[in-house]
Design a protein around this motif. Structure first.
Motif, PDB file in Angstrom:
ATOM      1  N   LEU B  13      -1.052   7.112   8.029  1.00 48.06           N
ATOM      2  CA  LEU B  13      -0.900   5.659   8.172  1.00 48.06           C
ATOM      3  C   LEU B  13      -0.174   5.056   6.966  1.00 48.06           C
ATOM      4  CD1 LEU B  13      -4.392   4.779   9.643  1.00 48.06           C
ATOM      5  CD2 LEU B  13      -2.196   4.339  10.741  1.00 48.06           C
ATOM      6  N   TYR B  14      -0.515   5.532   5.766  1.00 47.55           N
ATOM      7  CA  TYR B  14       0.143   5.014   4.570  1.00 47.55           C
ATOM      8  C   TYR B  14       1.631   5.379   4.568  1.00 47.55           C
ATOM      9  CZ  TYR B  14      -4.419   3.864   2.479  1.00 47.55           C
ATOM     10  OH  TYR B  14      -5.651   3.334   2.216  1.00 47.55           O
ATOM     11  N   ILE B  15       1.946   6.608   5.024  1.00 48.37           N
ATOM     12  CA  ILE B  15       3.350   7.020   5.083  1.00 48.37           C
ATOM     13  C   ILE B  15       4.101   6.116   6.067  1.00 48.37           C
ATOM     14  CG2 ILE B  15       4.933   8.845   5.838  1.00 48.37           C
ATOM     15  CD1 ILE B  15       2.918  10.888   4.763  1.00 48.37           C
ATOM     16  N   LEU B  16       3.481   5.885   7.244  1.00 47.51           N
ATOM     17  CA  LEU B  16       4.113   5.013   8.244  1.00 47.51           C
ATOM     18  C   LEU B  16       4.306   3.601   7.690  1.00 47.51           C
ATOM     19  CD1 LEU B  16       2.468   5.902  11.667  1.00 47.51           C
ATOM     20  CD2 LEU B  16       4.887   6.032  11.041  1.00 47.51           C
ATOM     21  N   SER B  17       3.270   3.105   7.001  1.00 53.17           N
ATOM     22  CA  SER B  17       3.348   1.771   6.416  1.00 53.17           C
ATOM     23  C   SER B  17       4.501   1.700   5.416  1.00 53.17           C
ATOM     24  CB  SER B  17       2.017   1.428   5.746  1.00 53.17           C
ATOM     25  OG  SER B  17       2.150   0.250   4.990  1.00 53.17           O
ATOM     26  N   ARG B  34       5.527  -6.997   9.152  1.00 49.68           N
ATOM     27  CA  ARG B  34       4.245  -7.281   9.795  1.00 49.68           C
ATOM     28  C   ARG B  34       3.584  -5.988  10.274  1.00 49.68           C
ATOM     29  NH1 ARG B  34       5.851 -11.045  13.751  1.00 49.68           N
ATOM     30  NH2 ARG B  34       6.924 -12.125  12.056  1.00 49.68           N
ATOM     31  N   ILE B  35       4.396  -5.116  10.901  1.00 48.09           N
ATOM     32  CA  ILE B  35       3.855  -3.827  11.360  1.00 48.09           C
ATOM     33  C   ILE B  35       3.342  -3.023  10.163  1.00 48.09           C
ATOM     34  CG2 ILE B  35       4.439  -1.623  12.451  1.00 48.09           C
ATOM     35  CD1 ILE B  35       6.541  -3.181  14.084  1.00 48.09           C
ATOM     36  N   ALA B  36       4.145  -3.010   9.087  1.00 46.24           N
ATOM     37  CA  ALA B  36       3.763  -2.251   7.892  1.00 46.24           C
ATOM     38  C   ALA B  36       2.443  -2.754   7.339  1.00 46.24           C
ATOM     39  CB  ALA B  36       4.859  -2.373   6.836  1.00 46.24           C
ATOM     40  N   SER B  37       2.284  -4.077   7.337  1.00 48.05           N
ATOM     41  CA  SER B  37       1.069  -4.677   6.797  1.00 48.05           C
ATOM     42  C   SER B  37      -0.145  -4.298   7.649  1.00 48.05           C
ATOM     43  CB  SER B  37       1.243  -6.193   6.728  1.00 48.05           C
ATOM     44  OG  SER B  37       0.018  -6.818   6.519  1.00 48.05           O
ATOM     45  N   VAL B  38       0.038  -4.344   8.997  1.00 50.75           N
ATOM     46  CA  VAL B  38      -1.060  -3.973   9.895  1.00 50.75           C
ATOM     47  C   VAL B  38      -1.448  -2.508   9.663  1.00 50.75           C
ATOM     48  CG1 VAL B  38      -1.675  -3.572  12.311  1.00 50.75           C
ATOM     49  CG2 VAL B  38      -0.534  -5.699  11.645  1.00 50.75           C
ATOM     50  N   LEU B  39      -0.430  -1.640   9.507  1.00 53.29           N
ATOM     51  CA  LEU B  39      -0.697  -0.220   9.254  1.00 53.29           C
ATOM     52  C   LEU B  39      -1.468  -0.035   7.947  1.00 53.29           C
ATOM     53  CD1 LEU B  39       2.735   1.273  10.349  1.00 53.29           C
ATOM     54  CD2 LEU B  39       0.513   1.749  11.410  1.00 53.29           C
ATOM     55  N   TRP B  41      -3.469  -2.199   6.541  1.00 48.05           N
ATOM     56  CA  TRP B  41      -4.846  -2.670   6.744  1.00 48.05           C
ATOM     57  C   TRP B  41      -5.680  -1.641   7.501  1.00 48.05           C
ATOM     58  CZ3 TRP B  41      -7.705  -6.479   4.764  1.00 48.05           C
ATOM     59  CH2 TRP B  41      -7.040  -7.556   4.143  1.00 48.05           C
ATOM     60  N   ILE B  42      -5.100  -1.055   8.567  1.00 45.55           N
ATOM     61  CA  ILE B  42      -5.846  -0.034   9.321  1.00 45.55           C
ATOM     62  C   ILE B  42      -6.124   1.165   8.418  1.00 45.55           C
ATOM     63  CG2 ILE B  42      -5.818   1.509  11.329  1.00 45.55           C
ATOM     64  CD1 ILE B  42      -3.930  -0.483  12.688  1.00 45.55           C
ATOM     65  N   GLY B  43      -5.091   1.558   7.647  1.00 44.27           N
ATOM     66  CA  GLY B  43      -5.259   2.671   6.703  1.00 44.27           C
ATOM     67  C   GLY B  43      -6.393   2.387   5.732  1.00 44.27           C
ATOM     68  N   LEU B  44      -6.418   1.164   5.225  1.00 42.81           N
ATOM     69  CA  LEU B  44      -7.457   0.782   4.263  1.00 42.81           C
ATOM     70  C   LEU B  44      -8.843   0.874   4.896  1.00 42.81           C
ATOM     71  CD1 LEU B  44      -7.960  -0.394   1.385  1.00 42.81           C
ATOM     72  CD2 LEU B  44      -7.916  -2.649   2.439  1.00 42.81           C
ATOM     73  N   ALA B  45      -8.936   0.400   6.163  1.00 42.63           N
ATOM     74  CA  ALA B  45     -10.232   0.424   6.851  1.00 42.63           C
ATOM     75  C   ALA B  45     -10.712   1.863   7.035  1.00 42.63           C
ATOM     76  CB  ALA B  45     -10.118  -0.274   8.206  1.00 42.63           C
ATOM     77  N   LEU B  46      -9.798   2.749   7.492  1.00 43.58           N
ATOM     78  CA  LEU B  46     -10.183   4.147   7.699  1.00 43.58           C
ATOM     79  C   LEU B  46     -10.465   4.844   6.367  1.00 43.58           C
ATOM     80  CD1 LEU B  46      -7.865   5.320  10.611  1.00 43.58           C
ATOM     81  CD2 LEU B  46     -10.282   4.736  10.677  1.00 43.58           C
ATOM     82  N   HIS B  47      -9.704   4.450   5.346  1.00 46.38           N
ATOM     83  CA  HIS B  47      -9.921   5.031   4.016  1.00 46.38           C
ATOM     84  C   HIS B  47     -11.323   4.650   3.519  1.00 46.38           C
ATOM     85  CE1 HIS B  47      -7.637   6.205   0.081  1.00 46.38           C
ATOM     86  NE2 HIS B  47      -8.765   6.844   0.225  1.00 46.38           N
ATOM     87  N   LEU B  97       5.100  -0.266  -3.638  1.00 47.57           N
ATOM     88  CA  LEU B  97       3.685  -0.023  -3.844  1.00 47.57           C
ATOM     89  C   LEU B  97       3.165   1.057  -2.904  1.00 47.57           C
ATOM     90  CD1 LEU B  97       1.382  -1.885  -5.539  1.00 47.57           C
ATOM     91  CD2 LEU B  97       0.412  -1.067  -3.409  1.00 47.57           C
ATOM     92  N   MET B  98       3.591   0.984  -1.630  1.00 47.02           N
ATOM     93  CA  MET B  98       3.098   1.991  -0.689  1.00 47.02           C
ATOM     94  C   MET B  98       3.649   3.376  -1.031  1.00 47.02           C
ATOM     95  SD  MET B  98       0.841   0.526   1.042  1.00 47.02           S
ATOM     96  CE  MET B  98       0.392   1.888   2.104  1.00 47.02           C
ATOM     97  N   LEU B  99       4.847   3.425  -1.623  1.00 49.66           N
ATOM     98  CA  LEU B  99       5.361   4.731  -2.054  1.00 49.66           C
ATOM     99  C   LEU B  99       4.491   5.303  -3.172  1.00 49.66           C
ATOM    100  CD1 LEU B  99       9.265   4.453  -1.953  1.00 49.66           C
ATOM    101  CD2 LEU B  99       7.753   5.834  -0.521  1.00 49.66           C
ATOM    102  N   VAL B 100       4.082   4.442  -4.112  1.00 52.97           N
ATOM    103  CA  VAL B 100       3.189   4.897  -5.183  1.00 52.97           C
ATOM    104  C   VAL B 100       1.874   5.406  -4.584  1.00 52.97           C
ATOM    105  CG1 VAL B 100       1.794   4.120  -7.150  1.00 52.97           C
ATOM    106  CG2 VAL B 100       4.176   3.413  -6.968  1.00 52.97           C
ATOM    107  N   VAL B 101       1.354   4.649  -3.605  1.00 49.61           N
ATOM    108  CA  VAL B 101       0.098   5.043  -2.954  1.00 49.61           C
ATOM    109  C   VAL B 101       0.259   6.391  -2.253  1.00 49.61           C
ATOM    110  CG1 VAL B 101      -1.467   4.469  -1.059  1.00 49.61           C
ATOM    111  CG2 VAL B 101      -0.830   2.720  -2.719  1.00 49.61           C
TER     112      VAL B 101
END
Lengths: 451, 262
Positions: B13-17, B34-39, B41-47, B97-101
């Motif tokens: 999910l983070y890679i997709l985001s 918007r899609i990236a942000s939703v991804l 958030w879902i990633g964060l919830a599952l994490h 930021l998502m690349l760092v993550v």
């Protein structure tokens, strides 16, 4: 004197000192601290002497590092004191400006024209600010009213409270350095020792190690009794993370070890020619026991090493005080004549190559050993700690005020202009200017709306 | 679902985001952000779920070895990012930021990091483990966001974008610095006093967190009192994050000390 105060009140000095402290602290993590001279000589060669002379090997306690810290403390103190007076006056006895021009020249500003006379409208203006939780002061002079509305005035003291907290922490550190003491007490079960300088004794009743199912250590526990004039006053079991506190001293489970001087060693003896023969003997160093093998042999343990290793010249010695490779030197005698001797190893039961004086049929295994453990309890005294916690609380409260308790201030001059009222508004925010601007606009609009 | 499965899904999910955020950076289409942000958030919830499962399975806080603490740091970084994005509407920091993550999660997933949950050594058996590590890493996550915005400040061409990045950097430090001070230094001292008998030992990790603290103190003083904004401020924030990174990571591998757990 003035020059000295000016020197210490400068923020530039603070910046220079912060850079020096950061650089020196980095240096201290690159050079191992507090090691022996040989290690430094091996590591740095010729430079070792210079390093020691410059106190780089005990950098954080060196005269010069502490001097920089001292200057830093002085800098914080002078900076804070010099700014505190004007801030205090600003919060308790603020100046009210009567010039509409001055207020109208502030960065955030507005002008509102209202119906009716100024004197009639003033209570309503005050209410508008009070409703938004501002504290309002007004003063009327020559028909012109000056108004000062403020909220969260404590916010301007945030940085001072952080600095005060830091000074309290530094004071605590100095007190710790001057009065603190830490001493390791080694205690066997049942042993009582006097706590140095404390006037009471400490007894270890029981020491135990708990293990996880996978064999790793879960906890070390020492059941302690504090004795005053021989009478028990406190009984408690300490473990890691749970020290015992008594009369300014704290007792920590710090370490443990074995008393290797006189362990009891359990040895199993077999006979190669006779599978039915099996003897177990428990021996302390120097003791002997008959084997009943029909030849009158007695066996003894001459030495015991917890972590066997062959040192210089192949002489057996122990590498550590941990039982990593326990080994016992077994000797056999017939009528005071030594007939065989050899090392046996708990971890390597097949290695029992005996140096034999005569052929022996006996095989030995080191089954277990019981050395009796001692617990190392650290007795620590530190009067600076209370100041450290107080300083931390002040510092965190100061951060809260400085970052999240922004002082907002609205100034207004209210005056009559041709049967109407002119309100000139100016605003000032120490932090969160966007949010303040929005609130300022709402306030101005509410003044406009009301009749 | 096991923690390992959840963690793999989160990684995806983070890679997709990050991918959609990169798409947004190139195409400037708001839909991609918007899609990236939703991804995210879902990633964060599952994490979050993965961390809870880990806690339940191991019976202790989910940051006692390098794998766990990297997982927690990446979780905290995503949390810091989504909070900052919610407050300031700043999706343009998303791709970096998502690349760092993704980098942090990849490092956590690499075979170099043993993933077994081992029982806690006696020194770590304290509720201060929760307070000390989680608050410190959350503070460091905000430093990471400030690091990204500082780099973007230095790379920015227009004054509007520069002003925006400068302001967000400062706001992140204003959150990260108190958290880091509280978690790293204050809670660290309290715990050290309980476990080791002294609140300060000049252990390399302690010294490096103090150095990090000095750098951010420098940031605040030069900025607020001397009015350094913009470039010099950005450089100091950048150095501060590198110091925090070294405190977190470098000290363990390069310097020996009391903090030998993680």
């Amino acid at each position: 004197m003035k020059a000295i105060i000016r020197f210490f009140s400068s923020v530039k000095l603070a910046i220079v000192l912060l850079i020096i402290l950061a650089a020196a602290s980095i240096l201290g993590t690159l050079i191992p601290q507090g090691r022996g001279l040989e290690e430094y000589a091996a590591r740095y060669g010729q430079m070792a002497g210079l390093f020691v002379k410059l106190q780089l090997t005990g950098l954080y306690h060196s005269v010069w590092y502490l001097a920089v810290l001292g200057l830093f403390a002085l800098n914080i103190l002078v900076c804070t004191l010099i700014r505190l007076g004007p801030k205090w006056r600003r919060s308790t006895r603020p100046d009210l400006g009567f010039e509409a021009k001055g207020v109208g020249a502030m960065k955030i500003r507005d002008k509102v024209r209202r119906a009716g006379a100024a004197a009639e409208g003033l209570p309503e203006i005050r209410r508008a600010f009070a409703a938004a939780r501002y504290k309002v002061r007004t003063e009327t002079r020559d028909g012109r009213t000056s108004l000062l509305a403020r909220k969260r005035i404590w916010g301007i003291f945030g940085s001072d409270i952080v600095h005060l907290g830091l000074l309290v922490i530094i004071a605590g550190g100095i007190l710790s350095g001057l009065t603190g003491s830490r001493e390791n007490l080694s205690l066997k079960e049942g042993q009582t020792v006097a706590v140095p300088g404390a006037g009471f004794d400490l007894r270890l009743d029981k020491f135990s190690t708990e293990y996880y199912p996978d064999g790793s250590v879960k906890d070390w526990k020492s059941a302690l009794t504090v004795l005053e004039a021989g009478r028990p006053v406190v009984e408690r079991t300490i473990e890691v993370n749970h020290p015992l506190q008594h009369k300014g001293y704290r007792f920590y489970q710090s370490s443990y070890g074995w008393d290797w001087d006189n362990p009891a060693v359990l040895i199993e003896v077999r006979k190669k020619s006779d599978p039915a023969y099996l003897r177990t003997v428990k021996l302390r160093i120097g003791e002997r026991a008959p084997l009943g093998d029909g030849e009158g042999t007695t066996v003894g343990v001459a030495r015991f090493l917890p972590d066997f290793v062959l040192g210089d010249g192949n002489a057996p010695e122990t590498r550590s005080l941990q039982p990593n490779n326990p080994a016992a030197l077994v000797e056999g005698f017939v009528k005071e004549e030594r007939v065989f001797s050899g090392w046996i190893f708990a971890n390597f039961p097949d290695m029992d190559q005996m140096h034999k004086a005569k052929d022996s049929d006996l095989a030995f295994t080191l089954k277990s050993f019981d050395a009796g453990q001692f617990s190392v309890v650290e007795a620590a005294k530190d009067k600076g700690v209370a100041l450290i916690w107080l300083g931390c609380i002040l510092m965190m409260a100061g951060f809260g005020l400085a970052f999240y308790w922004p002082t907002w201030e609205v100034r207004a001059v209210v005056e009559d202009v041709q049967n109407k009222t002119d309100v000139t508004l100016g605003g000032l925010a120490s932090k969160s200017r966007e949010a303040f601007q929005a609130e300022f606009e709402i306030l101005a609009a509410s003044l406009r709306r009301s009749k | 679902m096991t923690e390992a499965t959840l963690f793999t899904i989160v990684f995806g999910l983070y890679i997709l985001s990050a991918f959609f955020y990169l798409g947004f950076a190139f195409t400037k289409k708001a839909g991609a952000a918007r899609i990236a942000s939703v991804l995210a958030w879902i990633g964060l919830a599952l994490h979050t779920a993965a961390l809870i499962v880990r806690t339940v399975e191991s019976g202790h806080a989910p940051f006692t070895n390098m794998y766990e603490s990297l997982s927690f740091l990446s979780w905290a970084s995503v949390l810091a990012f989504v909070l900052v994005d919610r407050k300031f509407r700043i999706p343009k920091i998303g791709p970096y930021l998502m690349l760092v993550v993704v980098g942090l999660v990849a490092l956590a997933s690499s075979p170099l990091m043993p993933k077994d949950a081992t029982p806690l050594v006696p020194a770590l058996q304290s509720y201060w483990l929760w307070l000390h590590v989680s608050v410190t890493l959350l503070g460091e996550a905000f430093f990471a966001v400030a690091f990204i915005t500082s780099i973007m400040y230095l790379a920015a061409k227009t004054p509007e974008k520069k002003a925006e990045m400068d302001s967000v950097s400062y706001r992140c430090v204003a959150v990260g610095f108190p958290l880091f001070t509280l978690g790293g230094l204050v809670f660290g001292m309290v715990w050290a006093y309980k476990a080791w008998g002294t609140y300060w030992s000049w252990d390399p990790k302690e010294v490096w967190s103090l150095i990090t603290w000095f750098v951010f103190a420098l940031y605040l003083h030069t900025r607020i009192v001397m009015g350094w904004k913009g470039k010099r401020s950005a450089i100091i924030a950048l150095l501060g994050f590198l110091a925090a990174l070294f405190t977190y990571f470098g000290v363990n591998y390069l310097l020996a000390g009391l903090h030998s757990y993680a």
